[in-house]
Design an enzyme around this catalytic site. Sequence first.
Site, PDB file in Angstrom:
ATOM      1  N   SER A 143     -68.061  46.446  59.697  1.00 36.09           N
ATOM      2  CA  SER A 143     -67.208  47.193  58.775  1.00 36.09           C
ATOM      3  C   SER A 143     -65.919  46.429  58.502  1.00 36.09           C
ATOM      4  CB  SER A 143     -66.876  48.570  59.351  1.00 36.09           C
ATOM      5  OG  SER A 143     -66.052  48.432  60.494  1.00 36.09           O
ATOM      6  N   HIS A 144     -65.205  46.868  57.481  1.00 37.92           N
ATOM      7  CA  HIS A 144     -63.975  46.193  57.087  1.00 37.92           C
ATOM      8  C   HIS A 144     -62.977  46.144  58.240  1.00 37.92           C
ATOM      9  CE1 HIS A 144     -59.821  46.171  55.427  1.00 37.92           C
ATOM     10  NE2 HIS A 144     -60.307  45.258  54.629  1.00 37.92           N
ATOM     11  N   ALA A 145     -62.763  47.263  58.914  1.00 34.93           N
ATOM     12  CA  ALA A 145     -61.765  47.309  59.979  1.00 34.93           C
ATOM     13  C   ALA A 145     -62.099  46.336  61.100  1.00 34.93           C
ATOM     14  CB  ALA A 145     -61.657  48.730  60.533  1.00 34.93           C
TER      15      ALA A 145
END
Length: 329
Positions: free
Chosen positions: A286-288
Amino acid sequence: EQLTEMADMVRADTILAEQFASLDAAALATFIENHPDAAQLQERLEEFKDRFGHRETTSLLLIHDPGWGQDPVAVPELIRVLAQQPADPRADVAEEAQRAIDAHPLVRRLRMGGTLRALAGTARDGVALREDTHFEAARLMPIVRTMIVEIGCRLAETELILDAEDVWYLFWSEVTAEPRPGDARRCEELQSKVTRRREALDAMAGAPMVNPASLYPNRSASDALLSGVAGGGGRATGRVRVVHSATEFGQLQTGEILVCPATNPSWTPLFTRAGAVVVDHGGLASHAAIVAREYGIPAVMATGSGTMTLRDGQVVIVDGDAGLVLADD
């Protein structure tokens, strides 16, 4: 780069720096738009929005939420985060990590340095391709959103709905079904549906659509406040800052633990300030998780209930290698 340049403008101007430090999100947006002292910044801001205004503020799947170009708050809040700190202190973290891998005794013994560097390069290319694809796909969002807003305005003008915003509570088949301007019965029918759906949405506000326990089962640690997916980055101790949206970006202070539902590219500048990140949803890709690893800060993903469990000011230890959030006793 353009965001960094605008942040530099704010730091170099006493009046701008003062306003960015004192005004809330809405007041700051108004100041930038109307005050003569912010004219040059506003010009640069419009140039930025012309190029990047299609980026989403929440999710690529939520057309209702405005993008950077349609939201007056989002980009100024990003500038605020960057302006209130020095240049990125972690700019070389990726190269530092690569040097540490190269120096590892096992890597040196097996002469794997070149192979691992090649694999790291492939991984970086893959992440870049993912982000580029996302960037281009988002170009459609402002177009579709503008179309729906226009439909709402026209339905309101013809008195089929009471307010243009009511269009977001209708199905496409209801919007396109034989519109008859001034038809009181049709208006009553549509408004009844709008009212019922708005009330249902309000009743469910704050409740997850899917029970987190069903998404993240069998995760327990007796001494942990939260457990999730290990995103890496070691351990960090700090005070919690729960951030739900762009209007709260400026509240995050240097070294605080960023706790949020999920992130997208508009959240990236916050990672230059956060001491660690704890996210309700999202896995290793994921982006995070990706951005946290790029900046070398601990990350715990997919906690399911981090934003509901942790409170602002609470001091916690984030173990990004074990996927745990612990109380700092």
